[in-house]
Design a protein around this motif. Structure first.
Motif, PDB file in Angstrom:
ATOM      1  N   PHE A 130       0.848  -1.291   0.040  1.00  0.00           N
ATOM      2  CA  PHE A 130       0.250  -0.129   0.081  1.00  0.00           C
ATOM      3  C   PHE A 130       0.883   1.369  -0.024  1.00  0.00           C
ATOM      4  CE2 PHE A 130      -2.274   3.582   2.033  1.00  0.00           C
ATOM      5  CZ  PHE A 130      -3.501   3.307   1.411  1.00  0.00           C
ATOM      6  N   SER A 169       0.440   5.082   0.009  1.00  0.00           N
ATOM      7  CA  SER A 169      -0.386   6.167   0.440  1.00  0.00           C
ATOM      8  C   SER A 169      -0.443   7.383  -0.694  1.00  0.00           C
ATOM      9  CB  SER A 169       0.065   6.776   1.573  1.00  0.00           C
ATOM     10  OG  SER A 169      -0.914   7.902   2.079  1.00  0.00           O
ATOM     11  N   GLY A 170      -1.400   7.879  -1.205  1.00  0.00           N
ATOM     12  CA  GLY A 170      -1.401   8.855  -2.160  1.00  0.00           C
ATOM     13  C   GLY A 170      -1.403   8.345  -3.621  1.00  0.00           C
ATOM     14  N   THR A 206      -2.656   4.622  -4.273  1.00  0.00           N
ATOM     15  CA  THR A 206      -3.477   3.361  -4.445  1.00  0.00           C
ATOM     16  C   THR A 206      -5.132   4.249  -4.429  1.00  0.00           C
ATOM     17  OG1 THR A 206      -3.483   3.502  -1.982  1.00  0.00           O
ATOM     18  CG2 THR A 206      -2.242   1.929  -3.219  1.00  0.00           C
ATOM     19  N   LYS A 228      -9.217   5.263  -3.882  1.00  0.00           N
ATOM     20  CA  LYS A 228      -9.875   5.843  -2.569  1.00  0.00           C
ATOM     21  C   LYS A 228     -10.666   4.639  -2.055  1.00  0.00           C
ATOM     22  CE  LYS A 228     -14.100   6.948  -4.827  1.00  0.00           C
ATOM     23  NZ  LYS A 228     -15.066   8.062  -5.163  1.00  0.00           N
ATOM     24  N   SER A 252      -6.420   3.371   7.708  1.00  0.00           N
ATOM     25  CA  SER A 252      -5.564   4.639   8.343  1.00  0.00           C
ATOM     26  C   SER A 252      -4.811   5.306   6.896  1.00  0.00           C
ATOM     27  CB  SER A 252      -4.572   4.544   9.431  1.00  0.00           C
ATOM     28  OG  SER A 252      -3.522   3.575   8.733  1.00  0.00           O
ATOM     29  N   GLY A 253      -4.491   6.636   7.041  1.00  0.00           N
ATOM     30  CA  GLY A 253      -3.824   7.039   5.797  1.00  0.00           C
ATOM     31  C   GLY A 253      -2.619   6.003   5.453  1.00  0.00           C
ATOM     32  N   ASP A 254      -1.779   5.335   6.418  1.00  0.00           N
ATOM     33  CA  ASP A 254      -0.760   4.572   6.211  1.00  0.00           C
ATOM     34  C   ASP A 254      -1.273   3.091   5.563  1.00  0.00           C
ATOM     35  OD1 ASP A 254       1.269   6.332   7.126  1.00  0.00           O
ATOM     36  OD2 ASP A 254       0.653   5.580   9.093  1.00  0.00           O
ATOM     37  N   GLY A 255      -2.439   2.884   5.194  1.00  0.00           N
ATOM     38  CA  GLY A 255      -3.166   1.741   4.869  1.00  0.00           C
ATOM     39  C   GLY A 255      -3.380   0.580   5.557  1.00  0.00           C
ATOM     40  N   TYR A 274     -11.634  -1.041  -1.535  1.00  0.00           N
ATOM     41  CA  TYR A 274     -11.205  -0.005  -2.316  1.00  0.00           C
ATOM     42  C   TYR A 274     -12.078   0.150  -3.744  1.00  0.00           C
ATOM     43  CZ  TYR A 274      -7.990  -3.007  -5.287  1.00  0.00           C
ATOM     44  OH  TYR A 274      -7.495  -3.638  -6.286  1.00  0.00           O
ATOM     45  N   TYR A 323      -4.086  -5.116  -1.298  1.00  0.00           N
ATOM     46  CA  TYR A 323      -3.226  -4.212  -0.558  1.00  0.00           C
ATOM     47  C   TYR A 323      -2.925  -4.708   0.879  1.00  0.00           C
ATOM     48  CZ  TYR A 323      -3.658  -1.042  -4.678  1.00  0.00           C
ATOM     49  OH  TYR A 323      -3.572  -0.480  -5.948  1.00  0.00           O
ATOM     50  N   SER A 362       0.271  -4.435   4.287  1.00  0.00           N
ATOM     51  CA  SER A 362       1.261  -3.649   4.610  1.00  0.00           C
ATOM     52  C   SER A 362       2.528  -4.166   4.075  1.00  0.00           C
ATOM     53  CB  SER A 362       1.176  -3.576   6.048  1.00  0.00           C
ATOM     54  OG  SER A 362       1.284  -4.853   6.517  1.00  0.00           O
TER      55      SER A 362
END
Length: 289
Positions: free
Chosen positions: A5, A7-8, A10, A12, A19-22, A73, A87, A89
């Motif tokens: 993942f 961020s920015g 992948t 929506k 979280s923003g970190d996936g 997603y 996706y 981590s």
């Protein structure tokens, strides 16, 4: 087995608390749909995924790993990771890959991502990475390559709007000119019973505005229907360069603008003819009765 993942980059998240970190350790993100089915029903469930562990040259054995589906997603417009990426981590991916290969085989990565602090640094960072012998692409470069297309679409929109204004003015002039011939006697009768030229002109302009409003309402309804159907069709095509939300309604400010502009320009086109119609002499208008 999974895709890291980033961020920015992948897509929506449609469902789930991510979280923003996936996704965290022990979690996975699945696409909204794929292979004729939807995966939203799997949200929050613990799923078993199987990968192959290499135990020798050309030999492997299945190994199961349990992950909880923490989010769904949007994969309606596939990106560089494909239409059905799963996706996880980076920690989960690294541990899985390390377990799937012998210790003597080093891990390799086909793609790397670099995030810069500002857009001004993109070119410099690209040149540095190219100097290392790698092929480089940037989101900023992809957006700039499409700027010409978007500019052309914007120009076409203005041209269509200009033609609409000219058409309304032309229709207004045509209707106003025909009224001079067809309603001259009506003007004579109205003036004979005491109507002023300003009152007659006002009535005719209101009548013309009502006609324009009816035309604009019908056009707005047809345009809205075409917009809803068109977005559904284009969304189903899943075009990478033109991601469209299905069954999207048009901008209501544009719809209201069309409802206002059509009768306004129709009246502007006819105002000269209506003014001449209102100035007709009653005796001249009734002479042929």
């Amino acid at each position: 087995m999974g895709t890291p993942f980033i961020s920015g980059i992948t897509p929506k998240i449609l469902l789930g608390d991510v979280s923003g970190d996936g996704p965290g350790e022990g979690q996975i993100l699945l696409p909204d749909k794929g292979q004729g089915q939807r995966y939203a029903q799997l949200l929050g469930k613990e799923m078993s995924f199987v990968y192959t562990k290499e135990i020798g040259p050309g030999n492997g054995e299945p190994v199961s790993i349990s992950l909880r589906v923490s989010g769904i997603y949007d994969n309606s417009s596939p990106g560089t990771d494909g239409a059905q990426a799963a996706y996880v981590s980076s920690k989960v991916l690294q541990s899985t890959l390390a377990n799937a290969r012998p210790n003597t085989k080093a891990l390799t990565y086909p793609r790397a991502y670099v995030r810069v602090d500002s857009a001004d640094e993109v070119v410099n960072v690209q040149n540095q990475v190219r100097a290392l012998g790698y092929s480089v692409n940037s989101v900023a470069g992809q957006i700039r390559s499409l700027s010409g297309l978007f500019a052309l679409l914007a120009l076409v929109s203005w041209v269509i709007g200009g033609f609409l204004i000219i058409f309304c003015l032309g229709v207004g002039m045509s209707v106003g000119g025909s009224w001079i011939k067809q309603r001259a006697r009506e003007v004579g009768l109205l003036k004979a019973i005491g109507w002023s030229g300003a009152s007659i002109a006002g009535v005719y302009m209101v009548e013309l505005a009502a006609v324009g409003l009816i035309i604009s309402v019908v056009g707005a309804l047809l345009g809205t229907l075409c917009s809803v159907i068109g977005t559904a069709v284009f969304s189903g095509l899943q075009l990478d360069l033109l991601p469209v939300a299905a069954w999207a309604m048009p901008n209501w400010l544009l719809v209201l603008g069309a409802l206002f502009c059509v009768p306004m320009f129709l009246c502007l086109g006819a105002v000269g003819h209506v003014a001449r119609l209102a100035r007709l002499d009653a005796d001249s208008s009734l002479r042929d009765l």
